[in-house]
Design a protein around this motif. Structure first.
Motif, PDB file in Angstrom:
ATOM      1  N   ASN A  10       0.821  -1.210   0.000  1.00 24.17           N
ATOM      2  CA  ASN A  10       0.000   0.000   0.000  1.00 24.17           C
ATOM      3  C   ASN A  10       0.853   1.259   0.000  1.00 24.17           C
ATOM      4  O   ASN A  10       0.491   2.265  -0.612  1.00 24.17           O
ATOM      5  CB  ASN A  10      -0.946  -0.005   1.196  1.00 24.17           C
ATOM      6  N   ARG A  60       1.838   1.733  -3.503  1.00 26.68           N
ATOM      7  CA  ARG A  60       0.700   2.198  -4.302  1.00 26.68           C
ATOM      8  C   ARG A  60       0.402   3.667  -4.003  1.00 26.68           C
ATOM      9  O   ARG A  60       0.057   4.440  -4.897  1.00 26.68           O
ATOM     10  CB  ARG A  60      -0.525   1.333  -4.019  1.00 26.68           C
ATOM     11  N   GLU A  61       0.561   4.044  -2.740  1.00 29.05           N
ATOM     12  CA  GLU A  61       0.327   5.438  -2.371  1.00 29.05           C
ATOM     13  C   GLU A  61       1.349   6.356  -3.035  1.00 29.05           C
ATOM     14  O   GLU A  61       1.009   7.421  -3.553  1.00 29.05           O
ATOM     15  CB  GLU A  61       0.379   5.580  -0.848  1.00 29.05           C
ATOM     16  N   LEU A 100      -5.505   2.552  -2.784  1.00 33.96           N
ATOM     17  CA  LEU A 100      -4.993   1.634  -1.782  1.00 33.96           C
ATOM     18  C   LEU A 100      -5.874   0.399  -1.694  1.00 33.96           C
ATOM     19  O   LEU A 100      -7.085   0.457  -1.921  1.00 33.96           O
ATOM     20  CB  LEU A 100      -4.928   2.317  -0.419  1.00 33.96           C
ATOM     21  N   HIS A 140      -6.602   8.934   1.869  1.00 34.31           N
ATOM     22  CA  HIS A 140      -6.462   8.446   0.487  1.00 34.31           C
ATOM     23  C   HIS A 140      -6.358   9.559  -0.547  1.00 34.31           C
ATOM     24  O   HIS A 140      -5.326   9.756  -1.167  1.00 34.31           O
ATOM     25  CB  HIS A 140      -7.596   7.489   0.127  1.00 34.31           C
TER      26      HIS A 140
END
Length: 696
Positions: free
Chosen positions: A186, A189-190, A196, A358
């Motif tokens: 994650n 990905r962030e 996420l 997010h």
């Protein structure tokens, strides 16, 4: 000759299976990583040269590479029933009373196991070999995901022999994503501005449904066995079967316990209610089973679940707290991520002060305002997240959150690329957090791993203007006089730093390539690109289209990598790294070709193949002198067509009169087993029909 080769391959297979068992089940490294990789490469080369002798459970299959367009389904020999769930201890007492009544007062015991939050899986073993992996599906049949299951390193493809081991049995268990891997995934990905993953369970489930098993391998899934099923009775108790599974080399969690009474069951539940947060795997409850297998038969089943087992679920932990501020962090790739700063609150065994928001969409969906009382949970019990707002507690002066339009670090107007959820700062050459994060990435453990130059030190040096790019790091030894003047950096620390910088010049090319921080180029992709091109110059000369044809790369990654390598500033950076002595090429000799039978020929692979994975076919072509490309042109030698090949490629190949051949046709172009390059001439181009497709 074939018998000798088969014996050599069998010896390598057994050796590698043993080393895998020692490493993943006993935490013992009998050989160096380099020696293991050498043995694996030796076996892979033999399999590529003699594909008919390759075994389906070969250790080489761990790395993945099987691409499917859809999953076949298979029936379960034993139904995969779901368990009845409860959140109440009173329900457990009622369950215990039903067991006591059903067994007519006979003595009984329970086995308690942690309920791991993953994906239920049924594995069939035949004569000690993994035969098939099938998901739960509807309980009577599920998806066949054997190729993806084979990538799980802790799962033995070949069992250790043990007395009384059944020849044919099924193992039920849970496939899961370890929490550290989930957090790392994650975080990556962030950084890349991707959505996420919600929790480890969903991540594991989605991973098993990926079409490319090489991507599955990169996710580092794990497996715990919790049940052994056979057509006949081999064990008296469930606890005895768990012990047998462990003796076969299957991973069984050591957290289970035999309990003589419901009171002991409740003690087990209370113990793990908090202790489970110390484990590297998500858990959401406890499974309680009657231990005696004959008593299980006596209690029987309902239409959906066994009467001899039940799952106690821990309630999801949530807390109320106040949203004090929203902080906007700029990552290595320029993605701007909002983070909620909260009034400290106890949650799931930790004190939570921050929670991810997010992106701008979530802030708008929640209608968040500064000063709000918010509900906080842990997604997958690891990442704190805001799940709602207590509107009745909203203060009158709560301030609506306005997402910034300019970078909070450098003031550059933010952009939101089409199809992406994150706003980004495009000032990659001058935005301090991006520059600092790229330096931290370069010196990190998985990249150059420069001892004495951790994130904090490199951050200080960046703030002081001493380093701005990775190449500046290699100028530091000549600036020792300046380093000595810095606070908290003594002579010994400086010696360690300089030694670490010098040692980093020996870090292999794949890790250097990963350390450059090219967007989307993770460890696996960097390894594949380095192995394919062997040096930075060949890689820089490749087009995005050519890179996309490299196994596990693909179009999006290739476009980003090609663009990065064409940037003049990046070319200058690479030249400075070269002058400093950093490894920008693979050392040692290139792999020896199995033959030059396909020299001068180029191939495009499309569709799903029956006998080989796409990765295997690419390896076979390259090891016999051929080249792989991702596009169809007049210069292409052959389009190798599998099932479900897209009509666009077929039409384009037909238009250019490119021969379309099958997997079998490709294999027919290769030397026969035992044949040397001198035995026959290079193959003639096959005859083609009017539409460019091979006859027969």
């Amino acid at each position: 000759m074939p018998d000798a080769i088969q014996a050599q391959m069998q010896a390598l297979t057994e050796r590698l299976h043993h080393l895998n068992y020692q490493y993943y089940q006993r935490d013992t490294s009998e050989v160096s990583d380099q020696e293991f990789d050498r043995l694996l490469a030796e076996l892979g080369a033999l399999e590529a040269a003699h594909p008919a002798l390759a075994q389906p459970n070969s250790p080489t299959q761990r790395v993945g590479g099987t691409v499917t367009k859809q999953f076949a389904t298979a029936p379960h020999r034993f139904p995969m029933l779901s368990l009845g769930n409860t959140y109440s201890e009173d329900d457990l007492r009622e369950f215990d009373e039903r067991v006591q009544k059903g067994l007519e007062g006979a003595p009984y015991r329970y086995v308690c196991e942690l309920k791991f939050d993953g994906v239920a899986m049924s594995l069939a073993y035949q004569n000690g070999e993994l035969h098939q992996g099938v998901t739960r599906g509807d309980g009577t049949r599920g998806d066949v995901v054997t190729a993806n299951v084979r990538t799980i390193r802790t799962l033995p493809l070949h069992l250790r022999p043990a007395p009384g081991q059944p020849a044919d049995f099924e193992v039920r268990g849970e496939i899961f994503l370890p929490l550290p891997v989930f957090a790392e995934l994650n975080a990556e990905r962030e950084q890349n501005g991707e959505a996420l993953l919600a929790n480890p369970r969903n991540a594991a489930s989605g991973t098993l449904k990926l079409q490319d098993s090489a991507q599955v391998a990169a996710r580092k899934l794990r497996f715990f066995a919790y049940s052994l099923l056979t057509p006949g009775r081999h064990f008296a108790t469930h606890s005895e079967a768990l012990g047998a599974l462990a003796s076969y080399g299957l991973p069984v969690s050591d957290t289970w316990r035999v309990c003589a009474s419901l009171a002991e069951v409740l003690d087990f539940i209370h113990h793990w209610e908090k202790q489970r947060f110390t484990l590297p795997v998500a858990t959401d409850g406890i499974v309680i089973k009657v231990d005696d297998l004959r008593q299980q038969d006596q209690l029987g089943l309902t239409a959906k679940s066994p009467r001899w087992a039940i799952a106690y679920k821990y309630p999801a932990e949530a807390a109320r707290t106040q949203l004090r501020e929203v902080q906007y962090n700029v990552g290595r790739t320029g993605a701007v991520t909002p983070v909620a700063l909260l009034a400290p609150v106890a949650l799931a065994g930790t004190i939570v002060k921050r929670a991810t928001l997010h992106n701008a969409n979530q802030i708008a969906a929640l209608d968040l305002r500064l000063g709000d009382t918010v509900l906080v949970e842990k997604g997958g019990e690891i990442i704190p997240k805001i799940t709602g707002v207590v509107l009745e507690a909203r203060p009158a002066d709560a301030v609506p959150i306005v997402y910034p339009t300019a970078c909070p670090a450098c003031g550059t107007p933010l952009v939101r690329p089409e199809g992406e959820a994150h706003f980004r700062c495009p000032n990659e050459r001058g935005c301090p957090p991006q520059l600092k994060a790229r330096l931290e990435h370069y010196v990190s453990r998985k990249a150059l791993n420069i001892d004495g130059l951790g994130a904090e030190t490199v951050g200080r040096l960046f703030d002081l203007g001493m380093v701005n790019t990775p190449a500046d790091i290699y100028d530091l030894p000549a600036r020792r006089a300046e380093l000595v003047t810095l606070e908290r950096l003594g002579e010994k620390s400086i010696d360690n730093l300089i030694a670490g910088i010098e040692a980093s010049k020996q870090v292999p090319f794949p890790r250097v390539l990963f350390g450059l921080g090219i967007r989307y180029v993770g460890e696996t992709v960097a390894q594949k690109l380095a192995q394919h091109y062997r040096d930075i110059d060949a890689l820089a000369a490749a087009t995005a289209e050519e890179m996309a044809a490299v196994p596990e790369v693909g179009g999006v990654i290739a476009v980003a990598a090609a663009a990065w390598l064409q940037e003049p500033q990046n070319r200058e950076l690479l030249e400075r790294l070269r002058q400093a002595g950093v490894q920008l090429a693979l050392t040692g000799e290139a792999p020896v070709l199995a033959s030059d039978r396909l020299a001068g020929l180029t191939f495009v692979l499309s569709g799903v193949f029956a006998e080989h994975s796409r990765d295997e076919l690419q390896h076979i072509i390259v090891s016999n002198g051929g080249k792989i490309t991702g596009s169809i042109s007049k210069k292409l030698s052959y389009l190798v067509a599998g099932e479900n090949m897209g009509p666009a490629k077929r039409e384009k190949a037909t238009g250019f009169k490119v021969p379309i051949i099958s997997e079998a046709d490709l294999m027919a172009l290769l030397p026969a087993p035992g044949e040397t390059a001198a035995d026959t001439d290079a193959p003639e181009p096959p005859a083609t029909g009017a539409q460019g497709e091979l006859f027969g």
